[in-house]
Design an enzyme around this catalytic site. Structure first.
Site, short mmCIF file in Angstrom:
data_model
loop_
_atom_site.label_atom_id
_atom_site.label_comp_id
_atom_site.label_asym_id
_atom_site.label_seq_id
_atom_site.Cartn_x
_atom_site.Cartn_y
_atom_site.Cartn_z
N HIS A 77 62.16 31.69 0.45
CA HIS A 77 60.96 32.36 0.76
C HIS A 77 59.84 32.56 -0.18
CE1 HIS A 77 61.64 36.68 0.05
NE2 HIS A 77 62.88 36.41 0.21
N ASP A 79 57.35 35.00 -0.09
CA ASP A 79 56.73 36.49 -0.32
C ASP A 79 57.87 37.21 -1.12
OD1 ASP A 79 58.58 36.10 1.91
OD2 ASP A 79 57.96 37.97 2.39
N ASP A 116 63.27 37.98 -6.18
CA ASP A 116 63.73 37.79 -4.86
C ASP A 116 62.34 37.40 -4.01
OD1 ASP A 116 64.40 37.78 -2.31
OD2 ASP A 116 64.76 40.19 -2.23
N GLU A 146 59.26 36.69 4.96
CA GLU A 146 60.52 36.87 5.23
C GLU A 146 60.88 38.33 4.94
OE1 GLU A 146 64.83 37.41 3.92
OE2 GLU A 146 62.94 37.92 2.72
N GLU A 147 60.20 39.01 4.16
CA GLU A 147 60.43 40.42 3.43
C GLU A 147 60.16 41.40 4.74
OE1 GLU A 147 62.28 40.96 1.42
OE2 GLU A 147 62.46 39.91 -0.34
N ASP A 170 68.72 32.48 -1.71
CA ASP A 170 68.13 33.81 -1.65
C ASP A 170 69.27 34.83 -1.86
OD1 ASP A 170 66.51 35.93 -1.24
OD2 ASP A 170 66.46 35.81 0.90
N HIS A 459 63.77 45.09 -5.00
CA HIS A 459 62.60 45.72 -4.15
C HIS A 459 62.38 47.04 -4.94
CE1 HIS A 459 64.19 43.96 -0.23
NE2 HIS A 459 63.71 42.92 -0.95
#
Length: 487
Positions: A77, A79, A116, A146-147, A170, A459
């Site tokens: 992904h 984003d 990520d 995706e996030e 991922d 994150h």
């Protein structure tokens, strides 16, 4: 470009990762990275398509001798989760990620890194550009959003893809092959605010809880880290039980899929209660430090006097409603799997609390590998919201990825790993959402696997990934593609 990674190998992978890091790409802001991918394909005369959701598919023909091998989808992904500390000066809408190397690890500078899932893009682009790699026909699928909602995968038209073998890039642990993941729902509680006029002759204060580690609300929910929003609920409940406090706003967390590290409350307090409030802040900091001494020892509780004057504050009923919701919303692990040791089965994370206009929004990320348990947690939150006079809004919902006991992809990956390293790859399921479940609903008979290099503290502003592990996974991936004509 910074050229911080120019000496690293595999050179092409790190070259593309650094290029990607220059492009702002928070969830919902993928136009520029999508344009970059389309231009990459056009410059190399590769077939490319893009849909209205900004998903990009780049196709590369099979290498000589692999024309009859099954087509492989490489997927990641575009984003990233955009997180920083409050004091960090960084504009995610325009500033590039500032890379730095510490020993074997690549970090950003006081922001999330975007490994990520930037590393998936880098792997795929390096493969698409190379002319000396043996591989079957490749369909590189780059999805958006995706996030936050998995909106890109959900919007994808499966008719644009021929392949039925999917390699998702991922994952975050080298040597572990991911074969199943949880489904999830983003649930927003909306509490209406009843306002009243602010008091005169009172102090305006800011109450802050910070210093927490945070982390991925799926992968790290089992680490028992503090949730700033939930802790603030306990603090407010205690304060309002002993003195009058008049709230003007509460804001905590950034993303529902990240455990919140910080939360602020702006409020009015009387002059005579100020010293009592200061003492209570000190007491609660000691309480939290004791409770979280192993998981979050750097937690801090601060009280600051603000110069601003307030025009309005929550009335007593709204304050009680907010406090009850913060106290009663389920949070953390809800159940553990009895079939896979150590696997979280169901959880929920109160990731964001936000005051906006005449409402307070409390955004929860619910995860479960069992659909009915996900629904049960959702119903609990819905009942609480409605009991308190609010409402529940579903912002996104995505399916679990079920284990396929007959996966030919898994067998090939296991064989290659054993041949390369003389040991067995670990087969795992995770308590996090991957797009494999969504894509399986769009592509009949899809056989999927997920892998990736070692990435840590995703994150969070401490996110980093291993240089050596990136190289290992690249070599492993190339060997699997080389043997894909045996399936």
């Amino acid at each position: 470009m910074q050229n911080i990674l120019r000496e690293l190998t595999p050179n092409s992978v790190f070259k593309f990762f650094e290029e990607i890091a220059q492009i702002p790409r928070c969830s919902g802001d993928e136009q520029r990275i999508s344009d970059y991918l389309v231009n990459f394909a056009k410059e190399r005369k590769l077939e490319v398509t893009r849909d209205k959701a900004l998903n990009v598919i780049i196709k590369k023909p099979a290498a000589p001798g692999y024309e009859n091998a099954p087509t492989v989808i490489l997927q990641g992904h575009m984003d990233m989760v955009c997180e920083k500390n409050k004091e960090t000066i960084h504009d995610f809408e325009k500033d590039p990620i500032k890379l730095r190397i510490v020993d074997d690890l690549i970090f950003a500078t006081e922001t999330t890194l975007g490994a990520d899932n930037g590393i998936a893009l880098a792997y795929a682009l390096a493969l698409l550009e190379a002319d000396d790699i043996l591989h079957p026909a490749i369909e590189a699928l780059f999805t958006t959003d995706e996030e936050s909602t998995m909106g890109g995968a959900i919007a994808l038209d499966g008719n644009n893809l021929k392949g039925r073998l999917l390699i998702n890039l991922d994952s975050e642990e080298e040597g572990k092959l991911l074969v199943s993941s949880a489904g999830g729902t983003k649930a927003k509680v909306v509490l209406p605010i009843a306002w009243e006029s602010a008091r005169s002759g009172m102090h305006t204060v800011r109450i802050r809880i910070g210093g927490l580690k945070g982390g991925h609300s799926g992968m790290e929910i089992n680490k028992q880290r503090g949730n700033a929003n939930k802790l603030m609920g306990r603090l407010l409940n205690d304060i309002k039980g002993e003195m009058e406090i008049f709230l003007n706003e509460i804001n905590g967390g950034v993303k529902s899929n990240a455990i919140p590290r910080e939360v602020d409350v702006v409020a009015q307090i009387s002059r005579e209660n100020l010293s009592k409030l200061e003492a209570k802040m000190q007491l609660w900091e000691l309480v939290f430090k004791n409770e979280l001494r192993a998981a979050d020892p750097e937690i801090c509780v601060k009280l600051e006097i603000e110069e601003q004057s307030l025009d309005r504050v929550f009335n007593k009923e709204s304050l009680n409603m907010l406090t009850a919701c913060l106290m009663l919303l389920p949070n953390g692990i809800q159940s553990m799997s009895m079939e896979i040791e150590g696997l979280v089965e169901s959880s929920t994370n109160l990731g964001v609390v936000q005051t906006a206009g005449d409402n307070i929004y409390l955004i929860n990320e619910i995860r479960s590998s069992v659909k009915t348990l996900k629904r049960s947690t959702l119903n609990t939150i819905k009942m609480l919201a409605e009991t308190l006079g609010g409402e529940l809004r579903i912002e996104s919902d995505y399916p679990e990825w079920e284990y396929n006991p007959n996966s030919e992809m898994r067998k090939l990956f296991q064989k290659v790993y054993k041949d390369m390293y003389n040991k067995e790859a670990e087969i795992i399921a995770i308590h996090a959402g991957l797009e494999c479940g969504v894509l399986a609903q769009k592509l009949d008979g899809l056989d999927s696997i997920s892998l990736g290099p070692n990435i840590f503290d995703v994150h969070t502003p401490k996110e980093n990934f291993s240089i050596a592990s990136t190289k290992n996974v690249w070599e492993y991936l190339l060997e699997v593609l080389k043997q894909m004509n045996t399936i």
